[in-house]
Design a protein around this motif. Structure first.
Motif, short mmCIF file in Angstrom:
data_model
loop_
_atom_site.label_atom_id
_atom_site.label_comp_id
_atom_site.label_asym_id
_atom_site.label_seq_id
_atom_site.Cartn_x
_atom_site.Cartn_y
_atom_site.Cartn_z
N GLU A 393 -7.92 26.16 -7.00
CA GLU A 393 -8.19 24.75 -7.25
C GLU A 393 -6.91 23.95 -7.39
N ARG A 394 -5.86 24.56 -7.92
CA ARG A 394 -4.60 23.83 -8.09
C ARG A 394 -4.00 23.46 -6.73
N LEU A 395 -4.27 24.29 -5.73
CA LEU A 395 -3.78 23.99 -4.40
C LEU A 395 -4.44 22.73 -3.84
N ILE A 396 -5.75 22.61 -4.01
CA ILE A 396 -6.48 21.43 -3.54
C ILE A 396 -6.05 20.18 -4.32
N ARG A 397 -5.89 20.34 -5.64
CA ARG A 397 -5.43 19.20 -6.44
C ARG A 397 -4.05 18.74 -6.02
N ALA A 398 -3.17 19.70 -5.72
CA ALA A 398 -1.82 19.36 -5.27
C ALA A 398 -1.88 18.57 -3.96
N ALA A 399 -2.78 18.99 -3.07
CA ALA A 399 -2.90 18.28 -1.79
C ALA A 399 -3.38 16.85 -2.00
N GLU A 400 -4.36 16.67 -2.87
CA GLU A 400 -4.88 15.32 -3.13
C GLU A 400 -3.81 14.42 -3.75
N GLU A 401 -3.05 14.99 -4.69
CA GLU A 401 -2.04 14.18 -5.37
C GLU A 401 -0.91 13.79 -4.42
N LEU A 402 -0.49 14.72 -3.57
CA LEU A 402 0.58 14.41 -2.63
C LEU A 402 0.14 13.30 -1.67
N ALA A 403 -1.10 13.41 -1.16
CA ALA A 403 -1.60 12.37 -0.24
C ALA A 403 -1.68 11.01 -0.93
N MET A 404 -2.15 11.00 -2.19
CA MET A 404 -2.30 9.74 -2.91
C MET A 404 -0.93 9.11 -3.21
N LEU A 405 -0.01 9.88 -3.75
CA LEU A 405 1.29 9.34 -4.11
C LEU A 405 2.08 8.91 -2.88
N ARG A 406 1.95 9.65 -1.79
CA ARG A 406 2.67 9.27 -0.57
C ARG A 406 2.17 7.92 -0.05
N THR A 407 0.86 7.69 -0.11
CA THR A 407 0.32 6.40 0.33
C THR A 407 0.85 5.26 -0.53
N VAL A 408 0.91 5.48 -1.85
CA VAL A 408 1.43 4.46 -2.76
C VAL A 408 2.89 4.16 -2.45
N PHE A 409 3.68 5.19 -2.24
CA PHE A 409 5.10 4.98 -1.95
C PHE A 409 5.30 4.33 -0.58
N GLY A 410 4.38 4.57 0.35
CA GLY A 410 4.45 3.84 1.62
C GLY A 410 4.27 2.35 1.41
N ALA A 411 3.35 1.98 0.51
CA ALA A 411 3.16 0.56 0.18
C ALA A 411 4.40 -0.01 -0.49
N PHE A 412 4.98 0.77 -1.43
CA PHE A 412 6.23 0.32 -2.06
C PHE A 412 7.32 0.11 -1.03
N GLY A 413 7.39 1.00 -0.04
CA GLY A 413 8.44 0.93 0.97
C GLY A 413 8.38 -0.33 1.80
N ILE A 414 7.16 -0.80 2.10
CA ILE A 414 7.02 -2.02 2.90
C ILE A 414 7.69 -3.20 2.21
N THR A 415 7.47 -3.33 0.90
CA THR A 415 8.07 -4.45 0.18
C THR A 415 9.54 -4.21 -0.14
N LEU A 416 9.92 -2.99 -0.48
CA LEU A 416 11.32 -2.72 -0.84
C LEU A 416 12.26 -2.90 0.35
N LEU A 417 11.87 -2.42 1.52
CA LEU A 417 12.71 -2.63 2.70
C LEU A 417 12.73 -4.10 3.10
N GLY A 418 11.64 -4.81 2.82
CA GLY A 418 11.64 -6.25 3.03
C GLY A 418 12.62 -6.95 2.10
N VAL A 419 12.74 -6.46 0.86
CA VAL A 419 13.70 -7.02 -0.08
C VAL A 419 15.12 -6.78 0.41
N VAL A 420 15.40 -5.57 0.93
CA VAL A 420 16.73 -5.28 1.48
C VAL A 420 17.07 -6.27 2.58
N PHE A 421 16.13 -6.47 3.49
CA PHE A 421 16.36 -7.41 4.59
C PHE A 421 16.57 -8.83 4.06
N PHE A 422 15.75 -9.22 3.10
CA PHE A 422 15.82 -10.57 2.53
C PHE A 422 17.16 -10.81 1.83
#
Length: 527
Positions: A393-422
């Motif tokens: 079960e820990r393997l499945i939980r790890a997979a879910e958490e990695l997918a969730m956190l990666r999606t969140v950091f992708g959203a953060f990246g859109i704005t953070l790289l925009g700040v760098v450009f700005f």
């Protein structure tokens, strides 16, 4: 519960085609919308393009928060039933997005659209792969990897096509045209099938605290440039909410038996290192992809469909790599694959970040071939590393958490790289103005010569000065875009060294553990 039997023949092929189409459409709503964000921003009461990115990042936060809800709902009501309901809700919310007239209502509907997509995406994958025989499961994972790569290429092109030749709202109308027939197909194929009910405790308090942290942090990043960061009372209050909710969430999760986010998994060395590399890497990738497709239109004058064709070039090497990378990770140390892949990203970003003038279509498209190859090779090696040392079960939980956190950091990246450009654009603009006007080098006064030449061509003194200022702004923005790519290259060079801190990966020899790893891989590799 009726004893389930696997679909075969044309029913099996129909399910793969329908679920794959739904997967492509739902994932395409991130990059597909990004390319038409300038059109949407201009239409929604004429706000600036920076406001238009809210609908992208809020949508990704919604997807991330939908993933844990997907597991709980499917256990209580059944996989295919929840999938059908989520697809119907997705179609309704798509119509609400298409009918939006203000950015605030539109961003809210995009968030809920992402929430429905986050519930449906893993279920579409799991329902389909459950129909594969055990000895063909790897083939199914490879097929799904190809389907997951398509939105980064075809999705961008289709978004640009809708915006340029029809209307940006047609992106959401097309969602309805696809997902409702898919829901009907899945209902017909699985009608009257039973399911095994899995009642599990849901960490409601932990989930609400986590959602508060994600939404508040993303709102700060979204609004920072336009509202002067913490000089705005609203953003200052949101920061206070994050500072209170985050430690409360951490304390609560360590005391919860079935937490919304199992922080104890980060005590495993490989999971912690692989997750760190995946989150930071995807932050850079998603941020640069979103920044580049917008600036191709605003800065270099590309039409939305032509910008989509630049991204379409990624498909050729990406599809081939996505089809074979799963088998490659079973025979080669994943650290080695990740190392060469991170190096490839760095080289590609340096390639894209060295232009000092407007690049031609051919110059931009060529490195995008290799960008697509590296992107296809990004997910599987890190998923393999993250799974090493985990089981059950820990393997499945790890997979879910990695997918969730990666999606969140992708959203953060859109704005953070925009700040760098700005932030870098005015820096280069002042620097170029100093050099152009001869303030830095007294013997070099190019501005006077440029204005004289423009006036000799028939421009008035005011028009010549306006043209000079426009040229400086464009060149400054190109150099700022270069800085964003070069920052991404340096980040991946660092990640190429960090990945060697993990233990070597290995493949399980037992059939049960191998199936568990495949199930986890399916979740971890969903972009």
């Amino acid at each position: 519960m009726n004893e389930p039997t696997r679909l075969k023949g044309w029913r099996f092929l129909l399910l793969n085609g329908a679920a794959g189409a739904a997967n492509v459409v739902m994932l395409s709503n991130v990059p597909g919308y990004t390319v038409l964000a300038p059109y949407a921003a201009g239409s929604l009461q004429g706000v600036t393009p920076s406001y238009g990115t809210w609908a992208t990042t809020d949508h990704m936060i919604g997807i991330a928060l939908g993933l844990p809800l997907s597991r709980w709902f499917s256990g209580r009501f059944g996989d295919y039933r929840v999938l059908i309901g989520a697809l119907v809700i997705y179609a309704i919310l798509s119509l609400m997005c298409a009918a939006s007239e203000t950015i605030y209502f539109f961003a809210l509907m995009r968030f809920f659209l992402g929430l429905a997509g986050g519930v449906a995406l893993p279920l579409a994958q799991s329902v389909t792969l459950a129909q594969y025989p055990d000895d063909r499961r790897t083939l199914g994972v490879g097929f799904w990897g190809v389907m997951s790569m398509a939105p980064f290429t075809i999705g961008v092109f289709m978004g640009g096509f809708w915006a340029e030749f029809f209307n940006w709202r047609w992106l959401f109308y097309s969602n309805v045209v696809v997902v409702l027939p898919v829901a009907a197909v899945i209902l017909a194929l699985f009608y009257e099938r039973g399911f095994e009910r899995r009642i599990a405790r849901f960490d409601t308090i932990g989930f609400l605290l986590l959602a508060t942290v994600f939404v508040s942090a993303q709102s700060i990043l979204n609004m920072g440039n336009d509202f002067d960061w913490f000089a705005s009372p609203l953003l200052a209050w949101l920061l206070l909410v994050v500072l209170l909710a985050l430690p409360t969430f951490i304390i609560w999760e360590f005391g919860e038996r079935r937490p919304a986010l199992d922080l104890r998994l980060f005590l495993h060395r490989n999971f912690a290192i692989a997750t760190f590399c995946s989150l930071v890497g995807f932050l850079v990738i998603q941020g640069l992809l979103s920044l580049f497709v917008v600036q191709l239109q605003l800065l270099l004058g590309y039409t939305s469909s032509l910008a989509g064709m630049v991204y379409l070039a990624m498909i050729f090497l990406a599809m081939a790599a996505a089809a074979v990378v799963h088998e490659l990770t079973r025979n080669v140390d994943a650290r080695l694959i990740a190392f060469f892949n991170f190096t490839g990203f760095a080289v590609t970003f340096v390639w894209l970040g060295h232009y000092d003038k407007s690049a031609s279509f051919d110059n931009v498209t060529t490195p995008m071939f290799f960008f697509g190859f590296s992107l296809a090779m990004f997910f599987a090696p890190l998923a393999t590393l993250a799974m090493t040392g985990l089981a059950g079960e820990r393997l499945i939980r790890a997979a879910e958490e990695l997918a969730m956190l990666r999606t969140v950091f992708g959203a953060f990246g859109i704005t953070l790289l925009g700040v760098v450009f700005f932030r870098r654009t005015p820096f280069h603009q002042l620097d170029l103005a100093d050099q152009f006007g001869g303030r830095r080098f007294a013997s070099l006064d190019l501005l006077t010569a440029f204005l004289d030449r423009m006036q000799a061509m028939g421009l008035s003194p005011g028009a010549a000065q306006s043209r000079a200022a426009q040229l400086i702004r464009q060149q400054a923005a190109i150099l700022a875009l270069n800085d964003a790519f070069l920052l991404g290259a340096m980040t991946f060079i660092c990640l190429a060294g960090i990945v060697w801190l993990a233990y070597p990966s290995y493949a399980s020899k037992k059939s049960r553990q191998a199936l568990e790893r495949l199930s986890a891989e399916e979740l971890m590799e969903q972009p």
